[in-house]
Design a protein around this motif. Structure first.
Motif, short mmCIF file in Angstrom:
data_model
loop_
_atom_site.label_atom_id
_atom_site.label_comp_id
_atom_site.label_asym_id
_atom_site.label_seq_id
_atom_site.Cartn_x
_atom_site.Cartn_y
_atom_site.Cartn_z
N VAL A 24 0.84 -1.19 0.00
CA VAL A 24 0.00 0.00 0.00
C VAL A 24 0.87 1.25 0.00
N LEU A 25 1.89 1.23 0.87
CA LEU A 25 2.79 2.37 0.99
C LEU A 25 3.51 2.67 -0.32
N THR A 26 4.08 1.63 -0.93
CA THR A 26 4.86 1.86 -2.15
C THR A 26 3.96 2.12 -3.35
N PHE A 27 2.71 1.63 -3.29
CA PHE A 27 1.75 1.99 -4.34
C PHE A 27 1.55 3.50 -4.35
N GLY A 28 1.44 4.05 -3.13
CA GLY A 28 1.33 5.50 -3.01
C GLY A 28 2.55 6.20 -3.59
N CYS A 29 3.73 5.66 -3.29
CA CYS A 29 4.96 6.24 -3.82
C CYS A 29 4.94 6.22 -5.35
N ALA A 30 4.48 5.11 -5.91
CA ALA A 30 4.43 4.98 -7.38
C ALA A 30 3.57 6.07 -7.98
N ILE A 31 2.41 6.31 -7.36
CA ILE A 31 1.50 7.34 -7.88
C ILE A 31 2.14 8.72 -7.79
N ILE A 32 2.81 8.97 -6.67
CA ILE A 32 3.47 10.27 -6.49
C ILE A 32 4.55 10.47 -7.56
N ILE A 33 5.38 9.43 -7.76
CA ILE A 33 6.45 9.55 -8.76
C ILE A 33 5.85 9.78 -10.14
N GLU A 34 4.82 8.99 -10.48
CA GLU A 34 4.18 9.12 -11.79
C GLU A 34 3.68 10.54 -12.02
N ASN A 35 3.01 11.08 -11.00
CA ASN A 35 2.44 12.42 -11.17
C ASN A 35 3.49 13.52 -11.16
N LEU A 36 4.54 13.32 -10.37
CA LEU A 36 5.63 14.30 -10.38
C LEU A 36 6.27 14.37 -11.78
N ILE A 37 6.44 13.19 -12.38
CA ILE A 37 7.03 13.18 -13.73
C ILE A 37 6.12 13.92 -14.70
N SER A 38 4.81 13.65 -14.63
CA SER A 38 3.86 14.31 -15.52
C SER A 38 3.88 15.82 -15.31
N LEU A 39 3.98 16.20 -14.04
CA LEU A 39 3.91 17.61 -13.68
C LEU A 39 5.15 18.36 -14.15
N ILE A 40 6.33 17.81 -13.85
CA ILE A 40 7.57 18.52 -14.16
C ILE A 40 7.94 18.35 -15.63
N GLY A 41 7.81 17.13 -16.13
CA GLY A 41 8.04 16.90 -17.56
C GLY A 41 6.71 17.11 -18.27
N SER A 42 6.30 16.10 -18.99
CA SER A 42 4.96 16.15 -19.57
C SER A 42 4.54 14.71 -19.80
N PRO A 43 3.25 14.46 -19.96
CA PRO A 43 2.81 13.07 -20.07
C PRO A 43 3.09 12.43 -21.44
N ASP A 44 3.75 13.16 -22.36
CA ASP A 44 3.97 12.59 -23.69
C ASP A 44 4.97 11.43 -23.66
N PRO A 45 4.79 10.48 -24.58
CA PRO A 45 5.78 9.40 -24.66
C PRO A 45 7.13 9.93 -25.13
N ARG A 46 8.19 9.32 -24.62
CA ARG A 46 9.55 9.74 -24.96
C ARG A 46 10.33 8.59 -25.56
N VAL A 47 11.29 8.93 -26.39
CA VAL A 47 12.29 7.94 -26.82
C VAL A 47 13.66 8.59 -26.74
N PHE A 48 14.66 7.77 -26.47
CA PHE A 48 16.03 8.28 -26.53
C PHE A 48 16.42 8.43 -27.99
N THR A 49 16.87 9.61 -28.40
CA THR A 49 17.42 9.76 -29.74
C THR A 49 18.90 10.08 -29.59
N THR A 50 19.72 9.09 -29.89
CA THR A 50 21.17 9.26 -29.70
C THR A 50 21.88 9.11 -31.04
N ARG A 51 23.20 9.18 -30.98
CA ARG A 51 24.00 9.04 -32.21
C ARG A 51 23.74 7.70 -32.87
N TYR A 52 23.47 6.69 -32.07
CA TYR A 52 23.34 5.37 -32.67
C TYR A 52 21.90 4.93 -32.90
N THR A 53 20.96 5.86 -32.72
CA THR A 53 19.56 5.51 -33.00
C THR A 53 19.42 5.17 -34.49
#
Lengths: 291, 234
Positions: free
Chosen positions: A101-130
């Motif tokens: 229960v405790l870590t489920f809460g943590c997961a939700i917090i992390i998920e929402n912090l990422i959405s809040l600070i970044g954005s909810p769009d999907p990401r991919v790494f684009t590097t030299r070797y992509t």
């Protein structure tokens, strides 16, 4: 020709399997050793991927190098999390449920912090070797996927050697096998658990970055990764590092195999179907639980 | 060396140990005898710092150790061989010994102590890479004692070291304990094997329902009619 295609998808399955394995190992250790089911494990993986993505976008830092920048933050973050959130509930009567229960809460917090600070769009790494590939005989290895698989294998090897060969690693295993005797000989269980949790979170971050080389990720992706993590760990034996790693490879192989013979939308159905069959025959997984 | 005064320990509402007063001098072999549930293991775990007492004082080499962590107490040289051995069963013999010398002071002297231990238990040397849990009961008990020896004990506490062993093996273990004591090791032995324990001990205490009911020299306790009646069945 088809033979080569099958082999090709098997190899690519194995590569992804290595990443599943790495994601599972840390989860498995924390579960086996502390009876803590860390639902936020995959969220830390996604967090690792996002941090590596941010470093790549802002400073052009390759995600492989980015991991070494992120590593200390994840490690200390994991230690702090254990000390101030997990440790206080360790005395709960049913630590498995309380920790979930405790870590489920943590997961939700992390998920929402990422959405809040970044954005909810999907990401991919684009590097030299992509988009580049390595050709070996008739086989083509996509470079990003190869890099991800090597990171995962490296991470698992480092964890394994740490547990088997170092003084602290041995003390970790000792305290899981026989906590009371470990205390009698001077091992501080709280400190050693903090280290274990820090390592698990760091390995999750590495696994997340490795996944980022293969699949796109968004803040919700951890839900899907978590299901795979559960599968790998249940199949590999809770707390069994080697078993978990092998189970990861096996699931990857299964994925690759079904991809070679069936349409894409059937892959998960077949993978999970075979797993259910395996568990019906061997309900406690393929390998014994141990630490 | 060890002086315990007015020590009381409770498990919840139950008093496990009441107002214990005893001491162990340097070089002595002191034994606590008593039946199952008399509080012997609780006593050792209190001395090791795993259980905190409700009242009383435990002084070791003129230092109060009540309130210290097990880690600190281990560092002072009070080392326990717990009941049932409690080995790290899925680790090798050598790894078990390394964990006995976990703290840095013991770790620094590990290679020297390892030789001493292997000298005493050559069988452990032959099996140093074997997984501890796969050895026989007697070998496991030897490993448990060896693990304590590399922790640099000043006071070695043994909890039922012959539990579950064949009579022959038990005899061998008791010989080892006497041997260690002969070399100058101070030993606190807890046992249900009243006859053996009292015959080898300098002094003994009888623990009954958490209270010391009798104390004296090992030999004289062996002659005590009350002890002969209740523990030796004579």
């Amino acid at each position: 020709m088809t033979g080569i295609l099958v082999l090709q998808s098997l190899i690519s399955g194995l590569m992804i399997g290595a990443i599943y394995g790495l994601l599972g190992v840390g989860f498995s250790l924390v579960w086996g050793a502390m009876k803590v089911i860390n639902i936020a494990h995959a969220a830390f993986a996604v967090l690792g991927a996002y941090l590596a993505y941010a470093l790549l976008k802002m400073f052009g830092l390759d995600p492989v190098l980015g991991f070494f920048v992120i590593l200390p933050f994840l490690f200390f973050g994991g230690m702090v999390l254990y000390r101030y959130l997990i440790f206080p509930v360790m005395r709960a009567r049913d630590i498995v449920v309380s920790s979930m229960v405790l870590t489920f809460g943590c997961a939700i917090i992390i998920e929402n912090l990422i959405s809040l600070i970044g954005s909810p769009d999907p990401r991919v790494f684009t590097t030299r070797y992509t988009g580049k590939a390595l050709f070996l005989g008739p086989f083509a290895f996509q470079l990003p996927q190869t890099v991800g698989a090597l990171m995962a294998l490296g991470g698992m090897a480092v964890l394994y050697i740490f547990l088997k060969k170092t003084h602290t690693g041995k003390a970790l295993r000792a305290s899981w096998q026989q906590p009371e005797a470990a205390r009698l000989y001077g091992i501080n269980l709280k400190r050693i658990s903090m280290i274990a949790f820090g390592l698990a979170v760091a390995s999750a971050g590495l696994g997340g970055i490795a996944m980022g080389f293969v699949y796109s990720f968004d803040p919700h992706t951890h839900n899907l990764w978590l299901i795979y993590i559960f599968l790998v760990v249940i199949l590999g034996g809770v707390g069994n590092v080697l078993g978990t790693a092998l189970a990861g490879l096996l699931i990857g192989l299964l994925n690759g195999l079904s991809l070679a013979f069936f349409p894409y939308q059937w892959v998960n159905v077949i993978t999970f179907g075979v797993l259910i069959l395996i568990l019906l025959v061997r309900p406690s997984g393929l390998f014994a639980s141990e630490v | 060396m060890l002086r315990v005064s007015d020590l009381s320990v409770s498990h919840g509402h139950l008093m496990a140990l009441r107002n214990l007063d005893f001491h162990v001098s340097e070089g002595e072999l002191v034994t606590f005898i008593g039946s199952n549930g008399a509080g012997k293991s609780t006593l050792l775990n209190t001395l090791s710092g795993l259980v905190s007492p409700q009242a009383g004082s435990i002084r070791f080499e003129d230092r109060e150790i009540v309130g210290m962590t097990p880690e600190q107490i281990c560092g002072l040289g009070i080392i326990q061989v717990p009941e049932g051995r409690k080995l790290f069963a899925r680790m090798t013999v050598l790894e078990n010994l390394e964990m006995g010398a976990y703290l840095s002071a013991a770790r620094r002297q590990f290679s020297r102590q390892l030789e001493v231990v292997f000298d005493k238990f050559p069988r452990l040397k032959d099996r140093k890479n074997q997984i501890a849990g796969t050895m026989s009961g007697g070998e496991q008990q030897m490993l448990a004692i060896a693990r304590a020896m590399v922790a640099l004990p000043k006071l070695l506490m043994l909890d039922e070291p012959s539990l579950g062993l064949s009579p022959l093996m038990a005899e061998e273990i008791y010989e080892v304990i006497q041997d260690l004591n002969g070399d100058g090791m101070t030993i606190l032995l807890v046992s249900q094997e009243v006859h053996v324990a009292l015959s080898m001990a300098d002094r003994g205490y009888v623990l009954e329902n958490g209270v010391i009911s009798r104390e004296g020299e090992g030999k004289s306790l062996l002659e005590d009619p009350a002890i002969r009646a209740s523990y030796l069945g004579i």
